[in-house]
Design a protein around this motif. Sequence first.
Motif, PDB file in Angstrom:
ATOM      1  N   GLN A  43       0.877  -1.152   0.000  1.00  0.00           N
ATOM      2  CA  GLN A  43       0.000   0.000   0.000  1.00  0.00           C
ATOM      3  C   GLN A  43       0.925   1.216   0.000  1.00  0.00           C
ATOM      4  O   GLN A  43       1.326   1.668  -1.064  1.00  0.00           O
ATOM      5  N   CYS A 112      -8.121  -1.743   4.028  1.00  0.00           N
ATOM      6  CA  CYS A 112      -8.691  -2.136   2.742  1.00  0.00           C
ATOM      7  C   CYS A 112      -9.425  -3.460   2.957  1.00  0.00           C
ATOM      8  O   CYS A 112      -9.047  -4.252   3.829  1.00  0.00           O
ATOM      9  N   VAL A 133      -6.214  -6.938  -5.895  1.00  0.00           N
ATOM     10  CA  VAL A 133      -6.425  -5.610  -5.313  1.00  0.00           C
ATOM     11  C   VAL A 133      -7.629  -5.622  -4.377  1.00  0.00           C
ATOM     12  O   VAL A 133      -8.719  -6.081  -4.739  1.00  0.00           O
ATOM     13  N   PRO A 135     -10.065  -3.014  -2.314  1.00  0.00           N
ATOM     14  CA  PRO A 135     -10.404  -1.589  -2.323  1.00  0.00           C
ATOM     15  C   PRO A 135     -10.271  -0.962  -0.931  1.00  0.00           C
ATOM     16  O   PRO A 135     -10.345  -1.651   0.086  1.00  0.00           O
ATOM     17  N   PRO A 136     -10.104   0.369  -0.888  1.00  0.00           N
ATOM     18  CA  PRO A 136     -10.024   1.053   0.404  1.00  0.00           C
ATOM     19  C   PRO A 136     -11.372   1.007   1.121  1.00  0.00           C
ATOM     20  O   PRO A 136     -12.424   0.952   0.481  1.00  0.00           O
ATOM     21  N   ARG A 142      -6.520   4.461   0.323  1.00  0.00           N
ATOM     22  CA  ARG A 142      -5.717   3.779  -0.687  1.00  0.00           C
ATOM     23  C   ARG A 142      -6.069   2.300  -0.731  1.00  0.00           C
ATOM     24  O   ARG A 142      -6.325   1.679   0.300  1.00  0.00           O
ATOM     25  N   SER A 143      -6.042   1.739  -1.914  1.00  0.00           N
ATOM     26  CA  SER A 143      -6.262   0.299  -2.062  1.00  0.00           C
ATOM     27  C   SER A 143      -4.992  -0.435  -1.626  1.00  0.00           C
ATOM     28  O   SER A 143      -3.921   0.153  -1.498  1.00  0.00           O
ATOM     29  N   CYS A 144      -5.129  -1.721  -1.394  1.00  0.00           N
ATOM     30  CA  CYS A 144      -4.003  -2.600  -1.061  1.00  0.00           C
ATOM     31  C   CYS A 144      -3.864  -3.601  -2.200  1.00  0.00           C
ATOM     32  O   CYS A 144      -4.861  -3.987  -2.814  1.00  0.00           O
ATOM     33  N   THR A 145      -2.666  -4.036  -2.433  1.00  0.00           N
ATOM     34  CA  THR A 145      -2.431  -5.078  -3.425  1.00  0.00           C
ATOM     35  C   THR A 145      -1.720  -6.240  -2.759  1.00  0.00           C
ATOM     36  O   THR A 145      -0.692  -6.051  -2.103  1.00  0.00           O
TER      37      THR A 145
END
Length: 159
Positions: A43, A112, A133, A135-136, A142-145
């Motif tokens: 993130q 997220c 991914v 989502p936030p 912010r999104s997380c991957t």
Amino acid sequence: MIKTLSIAAAALASVALASPSFAQSFSPSSGSVSGSGSVVLSQTTVVTCNVSITASPLSATSAPIPTRSITPGSALCFAVGPYGSWSAAVVPGSTTSISLTIGANTVANDPCYGTVVAAWNNATSTATFSNNVLPPVNAGGRSCTIRSGSIRIPGLQIL
């Protein structure tokens, strides 16, 4: 007459194969299963975290994951924790994918959460992540991957 019966039998067979009784399901379809693995999460920074889960109670198509933990694989992962209610579900039409609803509160305290579809391997009972991914949770967050990693859940299969 024989030709008509053959066509009717073929039609019935195709309907039977398309029926919900042949849909994907978890095996076992009751009880609980536990697993663990390691994932790389990004993130605001990139961290490696160890993940442990217990899914219970299993049903044919879904399972809540009430017991889950995220522990450091790298130093900064100490600040990452599970977020929200986690669960697993089969992906209709697939024995090579698993749907996971998961979330994390991150190093930046910017959670997220969402549902991702991960690759599933029945031979090893393993979910593998590749740039999934999440989502936030908060507007403007912010999104997380989940960049990579896997979680092995011995004994679980998708049929």
